[in-house]
Scaffold this motif. Structure first.
Motif, PDB file in Angstrom:
ATOM      1  N   PHE A 171      56.021  38.237  36.511  1.00  0.00           N
ATOM      2  CA  PHE A 171      56.599  38.745  37.754  1.00  0.00           C
ATOM      3  C   PHE A 171      56.159  40.166  38.099  1.00  0.00           C
ATOM      4  CE2 PHE A 171      59.668  35.468  36.500  1.00  0.00           C
ATOM      5  CZ  PHE A 171      59.610  34.689  37.631  1.00  0.00           C
ATOM      6  N   GLY A 172      54.916  40.515  37.817  1.00  0.00           N
ATOM      7  CA  GLY A 172      54.421  41.796  38.287  1.00  0.00           C
ATOM      8  C   GLY A 172      53.602  42.589  37.293  1.00  0.00           C
ATOM      9  N   GLY A 173      53.713  42.302  36.016  1.00  0.00           N
ATOM     10  CA  GLY A 173      52.956  43.051  35.022  1.00  0.00           C
ATOM     11  C   GLY A 173      51.461  42.862  35.150  1.00  0.00           C
ATOM     12  N   VAL A 174      51.065  41.655  35.541  1.00  0.00           N
ATOM     13  CA  VAL A 174      49.638  41.395  35.702  1.00  0.00           C
ATOM     14  C   VAL A 174      49.064  42.253  36.836  1.00  0.00           C
ATOM     15  CG1 VAL A 174      49.925  39.401  37.225  1.00  0.00           C
ATOM     16  CG2 VAL A 174      47.883  39.592  35.850  1.00  0.00           C
ATOM     17  N   PHE A 175      49.811  42.412  37.908  1.00  0.00           N
ATOM     18  CA  PHE A 175      49.351  43.244  39.022  1.00  0.00           C
ATOM     19  C   PHE A 175      49.349  44.723  38.647  1.00  0.00           C
ATOM     20  CE2 PHE A 175      51.264  39.503  41.169  1.00  0.00           C
ATOM     21  CZ  PHE A 175      50.073  38.953  41.619  1.00  0.00           C
ATOM     22  N   SER A 176      50.363  45.132  37.896  1.00  0.00           N
ATOM     23  CA  SER A 176      50.442  46.524  37.453  1.00  0.00           C
ATOM     24  C   SER A 176      49.271  46.862  36.540  1.00  0.00           C
ATOM     25  CB  SER A 176      51.772  46.756  36.726  1.00  0.00           C
ATOM     26  OG  SER A 176      51.826  48.050  36.190  1.00  0.00           O
ATOM     27  N   GLY A 177      49.019  46.015  35.562  1.00  0.00           N
ATOM     28  CA  GLY A 177      47.921  46.267  34.636  1.00  0.00           C
ATOM     29  C   GLY A 177      46.564  46.229  35.303  1.00  0.00           C
ATOM     30  N   LEU A 178      46.347  45.262  36.185  1.00  0.00           N
ATOM     31  CA  LEU A 178      45.056  45.169  36.869  1.00  0.00           C
ATOM     32  C   LEU A 178      44.824  46.352  37.804  1.00  0.00           C
ATOM     33  CD1 LEU A 178      44.801  41.354  37.662  1.00  0.00           C
ATOM     34  CD2 LEU A 178      43.504  42.670  35.967  1.00  0.00           C
ATOM     35  N   SER A 179      45.881  46.840  38.438  1.00  0.00           N
ATOM     36  CA  SER A 179      45.711  48.004  39.308  1.00  0.00           C
ATOM     37  C   SER A 179      45.340  49.239  38.491  1.00  0.00           C
ATOM     38  CB  SER A 179      46.968  48.256  40.129  1.00  0.00           C
ATOM     39  OG  SER A 179      48.039  48.641  39.308  1.00  0.00           O
ATOM     40  N   TRP A 180      45.906  49.382  37.296  1.00  0.00           N
ATOM     41  CA  TRP A 180      45.550  50.511  36.444  1.00  0.00           C
ATOM     42  C   TRP A 180      44.117  50.388  35.942  1.00  0.00           C
ATOM     43  CZ3 TRP A 180      47.726  54.823  36.801  1.00  0.00           C
ATOM     44  CH2 TRP A 180      49.095  54.940  37.068  1.00  0.00           C
ATOM     45  N   ILE A 181      43.679  49.169  35.619  1.00  0.00           N
ATOM     46  CA  ILE A 181      42.297  48.975  35.195  1.00  0.00           C
ATOM     47  C   ILE A 181      41.342  49.322  36.331  1.00  0.00           C
ATOM     48  CG2 ILE A 181      40.593  47.212  34.567  1.00  0.00           C
ATOM     49  CD1 ILE A 181      42.744  45.938  32.822  1.00  0.00           C
ATOM     50  N   PHE A 182      41.656  48.877  37.538  1.00  0.00           N
ATOM     51  CA  PHE A 182      40.820  49.187  38.702  1.00  0.00           C
ATOM     52  C   PHE A 182      40.765  50.695  38.936  1.00  0.00           C
ATOM     53  CE2 PHE A 182      40.312  49.664  43.354  1.00  0.00           C
ATOM     54  CZ  PHE A 182      39.027  49.125  43.471  1.00  0.00           C
ATOM     55  N   SER A 183      41.900  51.367  38.828  1.00  0.00           N
ATOM     56  CA  SER A 183      41.926  52.827  39.003  1.00  0.00           C
ATOM     57  C   SER A 183      41.107  53.520  37.919  1.00  0.00           C
ATOM     58  CB  SER A 183      43.359  53.342  38.960  1.00  0.00           C
ATOM     59  OG  SER A 183      44.118  52.804  40.007  1.00  0.00           O
ATOM     60  N   GLY A 184      41.202  53.021  36.693  1.00  0.00           N
ATOM     61  CA  GLY A 184      40.432  53.601  35.599  1.00  0.00           C
ATOM     62  C   GLY A 184      38.937  53.448  35.808  1.00  0.00           C
ATOM     63  N   ILE A 185      38.523  52.289  36.311  1.00  0.00           N
ATOM     64  CA  ILE A 185      37.101  52.073  36.591  1.00  0.00           C
ATOM     65  C   ILE A 185      36.625  53.022  37.684  1.00  0.00           C
ATOM     66  CG2 ILE A 185      35.457  50.409  37.544  1.00  0.00           C
ATOM     67  CD1 ILE A 185      37.044  48.232  36.024  1.00  0.00           C
ATOM     68  N   LEU A 186      37.442  53.198  38.721  1.00  0.00           N
ATOM     69  CA  LEU A 186      37.066  54.129  39.795  1.00  0.00           C
ATOM     70  C   LEU A 186      36.969  55.564  39.285  1.00  0.00           C
ATOM     71  CD1 LEU A 186      39.092  52.849  42.881  1.00  0.00           C
ATOM     72  CD2 LEU A 186      36.640  52.703  42.489  1.00  0.00           C
ATOM     73  N   CYS A 187      37.896  55.957  38.421  1.00  0.00           N
ATOM     74  CA  CYS A 187      37.858  57.324  37.886  1.00  0.00           C
ATOM     75  C   CYS A 187      36.656  57.526  36.972  1.00  0.00           C
ATOM     76  CB  CYS A 187      39.141  57.630  37.117  1.00  0.00           C
ATOM     77  SG  CYS A 187      40.575  57.902  38.151  1.00  0.00           S
ATOM     78  N   CYS A 188      36.263  56.490  36.246  1.00  0.00           N
ATOM     79  CA  CYS A 188      35.144  56.609  35.310  1.00  0.00           C
ATOM     80  C   CYS A 188      33.783  56.610  36.004  1.00  0.00           C
ATOM     81  CB  CYS A 188      35.206  55.496  34.267  1.00  0.00           C
ATOM     82  SG  CYS A 188      36.506  55.752  33.056  1.00  0.00           S
ATOM     83  N   CYS A 189      33.749  56.436  37.307  1.00  0.00           N
ATOM     84  CA  CYS A 189      32.464  56.472  38.029  1.00  0.00           C
ATOM     85  C   CYS A 189      31.857  57.866  38.014  1.00  0.00           C
ATOM     86  CB  CYS A 189      32.649  55.990  39.462  1.00  0.00           C
ATOM     87  SG  CYS A 189      32.936  54.225  39.584  1.00  0.00           S
ATOM     88  N   THR A 190      32.676  58.885  37.866  1.00  0.00           N
ATOM     89  CA  THR A 190      32.164  60.246  37.782  1.00  0.00           C
ATOM     90  C   THR A 190      32.380  60.765  36.362  1.00  0.00           C
ATOM     91  OG1 THR A 190      34.261  61.270  38.392  1.00  0.00           O
ATOM     92  CG2 THR A 190      32.776  60.673  40.181  1.00  0.00           C
ATOM     93  N   ILE A 191      31.554  61.669  35.947  1.00  0.00           N
ATOM     94  CA  ILE A 191      31.685  62.230  34.599  1.00  0.00           C
ATOM     95  C   ILE A 191      32.971  63.047  34.476  1.00  0.00           C
ATOM     96  CG2 ILE A 191      30.648  63.861  32.971  1.00  0.00           C
ATOM     97  CD1 ILE A 191      27.921  62.911  33.979  1.00  0.00           C
ATOM     98  N   VAL A 192      33.322  63.757  35.517  1.00  0.00           N
ATOM     99  CA  VAL A 192      34.531  64.584  35.487  1.00  0.00           C
ATOM    100  C   VAL A 192      35.786  63.711  35.402  1.00  0.00           C
ATOM    101  CG1 VAL A 192      35.854  66.301  36.781  1.00  0.00           C
ATOM    102  CG2 VAL A 192      33.376  66.401  36.762  1.00  0.00           C
ATOM    103  N   GLY A 193      35.732  62.521  35.981  1.00  0.00           N
ATOM    104  CA  GLY A 193      36.903  61.654  36.021  1.00  0.00           C
ATOM    105  C   GLY A 193      37.092  60.773  34.807  1.00  0.00           C
ATOM    106  N   ILE A 194      36.183  60.814  33.845  1.00  0.00           N
ATOM    107  CA  ILE A 194      36.306  59.932  32.678  1.00  0.00           C
ATOM    108  C   ILE A 194      37.606  60.157  31.900  1.00  0.00           C
ATOM    109  CG2 ILE A 194      35.288  59.393  30.416  1.00  0.00           C
ATOM    110  CD1 ILE A 194      32.553  59.542  31.763  1.00  0.00           C
TER     111      ILE A 194
END
Length: 121
Positions: A12-35
């Protein structure tokens, strides 16, 4: 409660919460400063998928303190407010109190993620 709570949370929502955090982490890791920020997002993803039966242990030194101040200014306050609000909404009903407590745990972690470790109980 841990296994049953995690199953209900995930459906009931954990899958969406976890996937959104993974997506945010991937976006942040696109730059060296954001790793470092991306790595913290991955830490949240693990807790977002299955929070029951896990505990957050806080520690760290001066570097963690400086990183937490930087995180708090740019990311931490909106994330903490969102999770605290969801925790309050879940705590309105008796059945939702365990889920609200998990949101409060995530809200506290979102204020100080650097130097914190997630361990199993």
């Amino acid at each position: 409660m841990g296994c049953l709570g995690n199953a209900i949370w995930f459906i009931f929502g954990g899958v969406f919460s976890g996937l959104s955090w993974i997506f945010s982490g991937i976006l942040c890791c696109c730059t060296i400063v954001g790793i470092p920020l991306g790595l913290q997002c991955f830490k949240f993803a693990g807790l977002g998928f299955f929070p029951f039966g896990k505990e957050v242990v806080y520690g760290g030194g001066a570097v963690s303190l400086l990183a937490n101040i930087f995180w708090l200014i740019f990311c931490g306050i909106p994330m903490a407010l969102e999770n605290a609000l969801l925790g309050v909404l879940f705590c309105i009903t008796i059945i939702g109190i365990p889920f609200g407590k998990q949101f409060f745990k995530i809200a506290k972690l979102s204020l100080m993620p650097f130097g914190a470790e997630i361990v199993s109980k």
